[in-house]
Motif scaffolding. Structure first.
Motif, PDB file in Angstrom:
ATOM      1  N   PHE A 144     -13.387  -1.746   6.749  1.00  0.00           N
ATOM      2  CA  PHE A 144     -14.222  -2.257   7.829  1.00  0.00           C
ATOM      3  C   PHE A 144     -15.463  -1.382   7.988  1.00  0.00           C
ATOM      4  CE2 PHE A 144      -9.847  -3.368   8.725  1.00  0.00           C
ATOM      5  CZ  PHE A 144      -9.928  -4.709   9.048  1.00  0.00           C
ATOM      6  N   ASN A 145     -16.548  -2.015   8.353  1.00  0.00           N
ATOM      7  CA  ASN A 145     -17.801  -1.306   8.580  1.00  0.00           C
ATOM      8  C   ASN A 145     -18.132  -1.322  10.066  1.00  0.00           C
ATOM      9  OD1 ASN A 145     -18.385  -0.732   5.817  1.00  0.00           O
ATOM     10  ND2 ASN A 145     -19.009  -2.875   5.521  1.00  0.00           N
ATOM     11  N   ASN A 146     -17.301  -0.661  10.849  1.00  0.00           N
ATOM     12  CA  ASN A 146     -17.584  -0.518  12.272  1.00  0.00           C
ATOM     13  C   ASN A 146     -17.093   0.844  12.736  1.00  0.00           C
ATOM     14  OD1 ASN A 146     -14.750  -0.736  13.319  1.00  0.00           O
ATOM     15  ND2 ASN A 146     -14.897  -2.789  12.384  1.00  0.00           N
ATOM     16  N   LYS A 147     -17.422   1.186  13.948  1.00  0.00           N
ATOM     17  CA  LYS A 147     -17.102   2.523  14.439  1.00  0.00           C
ATOM     18  C   LYS A 147     -15.692   2.642  14.982  1.00  0.00           C
ATOM     19  CE  LYS A 147     -19.027   1.545  19.018  1.00  0.00           C
ATOM     20  NZ  LYS A 147     -20.011   1.995  20.040  1.00  0.00           N
ATOM     21  N   TYR A 148     -14.915   1.539  14.984  1.00  0.00           N
ATOM     22  CA  TYR A 148     -13.576   1.574  15.552  1.00  0.00           C
ATOM     23  C   TYR A 148     -12.485   1.757  14.486  1.00  0.00           C
ATOM     24  CZ  TYR A 148     -16.117  -0.292  19.540  1.00  0.00           C
ATOM     25  OH  TYR A 148     -17.024  -0.479  20.556  1.00  0.00           O
ATOM     26  N   ILE A 149     -12.536   0.943  13.466  1.00  0.00           N
ATOM     27  CA  ILE A 149     -11.520   1.001  12.412  1.00  0.00           C
ATOM     28  C   ILE A 149     -12.210   1.165  11.065  1.00  0.00           C
ATOM     29  CG2 ILE A 149      -9.636  -0.219  11.261  1.00  0.00           C
ATOM     30  CD1 ILE A 149      -9.139  -1.731  13.833  1.00  0.00           C
ATOM     31  N   LYS A 150     -11.780   2.157  10.307  1.00  0.00           N
ATOM     32  CA  LYS A 150     -12.351   2.384   8.986  1.00  0.00           C
ATOM     33  C   LYS A 150     -11.561   1.682   7.884  1.00  0.00           C
ATOM     34  CE  LYS A 150     -14.241   6.921  10.185  1.00  0.00           C
ATOM     35  NZ  LYS A 150     -14.241   8.379   9.858  1.00  0.00           N
ATOM     36  N   ARG A 151     -10.233   1.673   8.050  1.00  0.00           N
ATOM     37  CA  ARG A 151      -9.398   1.147   6.963  1.00  0.00           C
ATOM     38  C   ARG A 151      -8.080   0.628   7.533  1.00  0.00           C
ATOM     39  NH1 ARG A 151      -5.872   3.633   2.974  1.00  0.00           N
ATOM     40  NH2 ARG A 151      -6.006   2.560   0.970  1.00  0.00           N
ATOM     41  N   LEU A 152      -7.594  -0.461   6.952  1.00  0.00           N
ATOM     42  CA  LEU A 152      -6.301  -1.022   7.336  1.00  0.00           C
ATOM     43  C   LEU A 152      -5.529  -1.360   6.066  1.00  0.00           C
ATOM     44  CD1 LEU A 152      -4.232  -2.309   9.308  1.00  0.00           C
ATOM     45  CD2 LEU A 152      -5.560  -4.436   9.123  1.00  0.00           C
ATOM     46  N   ARG A 153      -4.301  -0.894   6.024  1.00  0.00           N
ATOM     47  CA  ARG A 153      -3.434  -1.185   4.870  1.00  0.00           C
ATOM     48  C   ARG A 153      -2.179  -1.899   5.365  1.00  0.00           C
ATOM     49  NH1 ARG A 153      -1.217   0.000  -0.129  1.00  0.00           N
ATOM     50  NH2 ARG A 153       0.969   0.622  -0.114  1.00  0.00           N
ATOM     51  N   LEU A 154      -1.903  -3.059   4.807  1.00  0.00           N
ATOM     52  CA  LEU A 154      -0.678  -3.793   5.076  1.00  0.00           C
ATOM     53  C   LEU A 154       0.214  -3.710   3.845  1.00  0.00           C
ATOM     54  CD1 LEU A 154      -2.139  -7.026   6.741  1.00  0.00           C
ATOM     55  CD2 LEU A 154      -1.307  -4.958   7.881  1.00  0.00           C
ATOM     56  N   TYR A 155       1.522  -3.518   4.059  1.00  0.00           N
ATOM     57  CA  TYR A 155       2.406  -3.362   2.907  1.00  0.00           C
ATOM     58  C   TYR A 155       3.800  -3.913   3.207  1.00  0.00           C
ATOM     59  CZ  TYR A 155       4.444   0.636   5.354  1.00  0.00           C
ATOM     60  OH  TYR A 155       5.081   1.439   6.260  1.00  0.00           O
ATOM     61  N   ALA A 156       4.483  -4.266   2.129  1.00  0.00           N
ATOM     62  CA  ALA A 156       5.885  -4.676   2.193  1.00  0.00           C
ATOM     63  C   ALA A 156       6.640  -3.898   1.133  1.00  0.00           C
ATOM     64  CB  ALA A 156       6.022  -6.181   1.954  1.00  0.00           C
ATOM     65  N   SER A 157       7.829  -3.421   1.491  1.00  0.00           N
ATOM     66  CA  SER A 157       8.576  -2.554   0.586  1.00  0.00           C
ATOM     67  C   SER A 157      10.056  -2.897   0.615  1.00  0.00           C
ATOM     68  CB  SER A 157       8.379  -1.085   0.984  1.00  0.00           C
ATOM     69  OG  SER A 157       9.130  -0.219   0.159  1.00  0.00           O
ATOM     70  N   GLY A 158      10.697  -2.810  -0.541  1.00  0.00           N
ATOM     71  CA  GLY A 158      12.141  -2.994  -0.637  1.00  0.00           C
ATOM     72  C   GLY A 158      12.769  -1.826  -1.370  1.00  0.00           C
ATOM     73  N   SER A 159      13.884  -1.312  -0.860  1.00  0.00           N
ATOM     74  CA  SER A 159      14.557  -0.158  -1.459  1.00  0.00           C
ATOM     75  C   SER A 159      15.980  -0.520  -1.869  1.00  0.00           C
ATOM     76  CB  SER A 159      14.594   1.013  -0.473  1.00  0.00           C
ATOM     77  OG  SER A 159      13.289   1.427  -0.137  1.00  0.00           O
ATOM     78  N   ASN A 160      16.459   0.129  -2.943  1.00  0.00           N
ATOM     79  CA  ASN A 160      17.802  -0.113  -3.480  1.00  0.00           C
ATOM     80  C   ASN A 160      17.985  -1.605  -3.776  1.00  0.00           C
ATOM     81  OD1 ASN A 160      20.422   0.582  -4.312  1.00  0.00           O
ATOM     82  ND2 ASN A 160      21.267   0.181  -2.286  1.00  0.00           N
ATOM     83  N   LEU A 161      17.055  -2.152  -4.562  1.00  0.00           N
ATOM     84  CA  LEU A 161      16.992  -3.600  -4.745  1.00  0.00           C
ATOM     85  C   LEU A 161      17.993  -4.139  -5.757  1.00  0.00           C
ATOM     86  CD1 LEU A 161      13.125  -4.083  -4.660  1.00  0.00           C
ATOM     87  CD2 LEU A 161      14.770  -4.633  -2.860  1.00  0.00           C
ATOM     88  N   ILE A 162      18.039  -3.543  -6.942  1.00  0.00           N
ATOM     89  CA  ILE A 162      18.864  -4.091  -8.020  1.00  0.00           C
ATOM     90  C   ILE A 162      19.568  -2.943  -8.746  1.00  0.00           C
ATOM     91  CG2 ILE A 162      18.866  -5.373 -10.201  1.00  0.00           C
ATOM     92  CD1 ILE A 162      16.406  -6.867  -9.235  1.00  0.00           C
ATOM     93  N   THR A 163      20.843  -3.129  -9.055  1.00  0.00           N
ATOM     94  CA  THR A 163      21.603  -2.188  -9.882  1.00  0.00           C
ATOM     95  C   THR A 163      22.203  -2.950 -11.057  1.00  0.00           C
ATOM     96  OG1 THR A 163      22.159  -0.782  -7.979  1.00  0.00           O
ATOM     97  CG2 THR A 163      23.504  -0.544  -9.961  1.00  0.00           C
ATOM     98  N   ILE A 164      21.854  -2.524 -12.252  1.00  0.00           N
ATOM     99  CA  ILE A 164      22.390  -3.128 -13.475  1.00  0.00           C
ATOM    100  C   ILE A 164      23.420  -2.161 -14.057  1.00  0.00           C
ATOM    101  CG2 ILE A 164      21.846  -4.030 -15.766  1.00  0.00           C
ATOM    102  CD1 ILE A 164      18.975  -4.481 -14.747  1.00  0.00           C
ATOM    103  N   THR A 165      24.681  -2.581 -14.118  1.00  0.00           N
ATOM    104  CA  THR A 165      25.743  -1.697 -14.583  1.00  0.00           C
ATOM    105  C   THR A 165      26.956  -2.505 -15.002  1.00  0.00           C
ATOM    106  OG1 THR A 165      27.156   0.186 -13.953  1.00  0.00           O
ATOM    107  CG2 THR A 165      26.684  -1.434 -12.249  1.00  0.00           C
ATOM    108  N   GLY A 166      27.794  -1.911 -15.823  1.00  0.00           N
ATOM    109  CA  GLY A 166      29.065  -2.516 -16.177  1.00  0.00           C
ATOM    110  C   GLY A 166      30.209  -2.013 -15.333  1.00  0.00           C
ATOM    111  N   TYR A 167      29.924  -1.083 -14.413  1.00  0.00           N
ATOM    112  CA  TYR A 167      30.960  -0.512 -13.560  1.00  0.00           C
ATOM    113  C   TYR A 167      31.414  -1.547 -12.542  1.00  0.00           C
ATOM    114  CZ  TYR A 167      33.188   2.578 -10.163  1.00  0.00           C
ATOM    115  OH  TYR A 167      34.072   3.167  -9.286  1.00  0.00           O
TER     116      TYR A 167
END
Length: 387
Positions: free
Chosen positions: A328-351
């Motif tokens: 953004f080019n204003n004096k209030y907000i310089k930068r905004l980051r939106l994100y989505a995250s997933g943890s421990n998503l997939i396990t590939i194993t023969g156990y």
């Protein structure tokens, strides 16, 4: 090497160091006092006894780790490829253990002392590559690999000895009541020690391999029929991280794997045997055929055997994060980051258990706890604002 355009960085390294690990508790070298009895004196007063709690060992000291390493850092093609390679050799001396001693001259039959020696050696490799780098798009990929080879050099010294040449570790309680691992001189740490199953008989009872290599009913088992039936220490570790940036989008993917080790599946050992129905629950597979023949006998008691040792190799997608950056080019907000995250998503194993990632940092590595709680998969949505 200024004239070699392909090499942007090259550094050779060598190192040696000695570090110490403190004993398990304070004042362990002293003969500490304890009291556990009271005596009635003169019919009115009680006198508490005091006596030595353990053998003193004034020579007790830290475990000592001596390690040398050789390494190289490198950069190629103006930093498009960079990384490091390290070779290490680590010898741990004065390992602590509770040794059996004669009484007298000692007050008690056991003493904590330094005597054992263990060696670990291996290689660690890290490589990062930038396969694509343009005005709008960049891809950075990093791979890390390590392997370790372990050897128990000695369990004794001139003063304190393990006469048998081995130490048993780990323990299965509740009915079975026996150790799971054996550490022996010249061998590796983490070895599972038990009966090797080769078949079941017509009644659905185990047939094991005897010390002479011939099959025998498990009812005729002898202690010297036990052998190494697996190892709970991983041999290979691998991770692979990828980072992508396209204009205002960014994507990060983190993956890793562990290979070359075994797991003792305790939940199966208890709940995959029909005889355990008398204690309550069973797995849905308890009455499945074993070795393609028939289910285990209802009379086959719980036994710690190789049938419940499984390969633990796995590959996991630990995390995926996708983000978008606003400017953004204003004096209030310089930068905004939106994100989505997933943890421990997939396990590939023969156990077949809940999760192949088990404890490998003790003297009995690779044991999957019987009452283990599943690991959590999580999803996160967020925003980061720069003012």
């Amino acid at each position: 090497m200024e004239g070699i355009q392909a090499i942007s960085n090259l550094k050779l390294r060598a190192g040696f160091g000695v570090t110490g690990t403190i004993a398990g508790s304070e004042y362990a070298s002293l003969s500490r006092l304890t009291s556990n009895m009271n005596f009635l004196v003169d019919g009115n007063n009680w006198l508490t006894d005091l006596k030595p709690h353990e053998n003193a060992n004034p020579d007790l000291r830290w475990e000592k780790k001596e390690e040398w390493n050789l390494g190289v850092d490198f950069g190629l093609l103006e930093g498009r490829i960079y990384g490091s390679i390290d070779l290490y050799n680590r010898t741990t001396k004065d390992l602590l253990w509770n040794y059996q001693v004669p009484t007298p001259p000692y007050l008690y039959s056991e003493i904590l002392a330094n005597a054992g020696t263990m060696n670990n050696k291996g290689i660690e490799i890290s490589v990062s590559v930038i396969p694509v780098r343009t005005k709008d798009f960049q891809w950075i990929t990093t791979a890390n690999y390590s392997t370790n080879k372990n050897k128990i050099v000695s369990l004794s010294d001139d003063r304190f000895k393990v006469e048998s040449g081995y130490i048993d570790a780990g323990y299965i309680g509740t009915t079975i009541k026996q150790e799971t691992h054996r550490l022996h001189e010249g061998g590796k740490a983490g070895n599972f020690w038990g009966f090797k199953v080769v078949d079941i008989d017509e009644e659905g009872k185990w047939i094991i391999e005897g010390k002479d290599g011939n099959p025998k009913p498990i009812g005729e088992q002898q202690p010297d029929d036990k052998t190494v039936i697996g190892n709970g220490l991983p041999k290979h570790f691998l991770s692979w991280d990828n980072s992508f940036v396209y204009k205002n989008f960014d994507l990060n993917i983190t993956m890793r794997g562990t290979f070359g080790y075994d797991i003792l599946n305790l939940p199966r050992l208890y709940y995959d045997c029909p005889v355990n129905l008398t204690h309550g629950n069973l797995l849905s597979t308890a009455y499945d055929p074993v070795f393609g023949k028939r289910p285990l006998s209802d009379q086959q008691e719980l036994q710690y055997v190789s049938y419940f040792i499984e390969k633990g190799d796995f590959w996991k997608i630990d995390n995926i994060t996708l983000g978008y950056n606003f400017t953004f080019n204003n004096k209030y907000i310089k930068r905004l980051r939106l994100y989505a995250s997933g943890s421990n998503l997939i396990t590939i194993t023969g156990y077949s258990g809940i999760d192949p990632e088990v404890n490998v940092s003790t003297l009995d590595p690779g044991v999957d706890a019987i009452n283990r709680y599943p690991s959590t998969r999580s999803y996160t949505f967020g925003a980061m604002v720069t003012f």
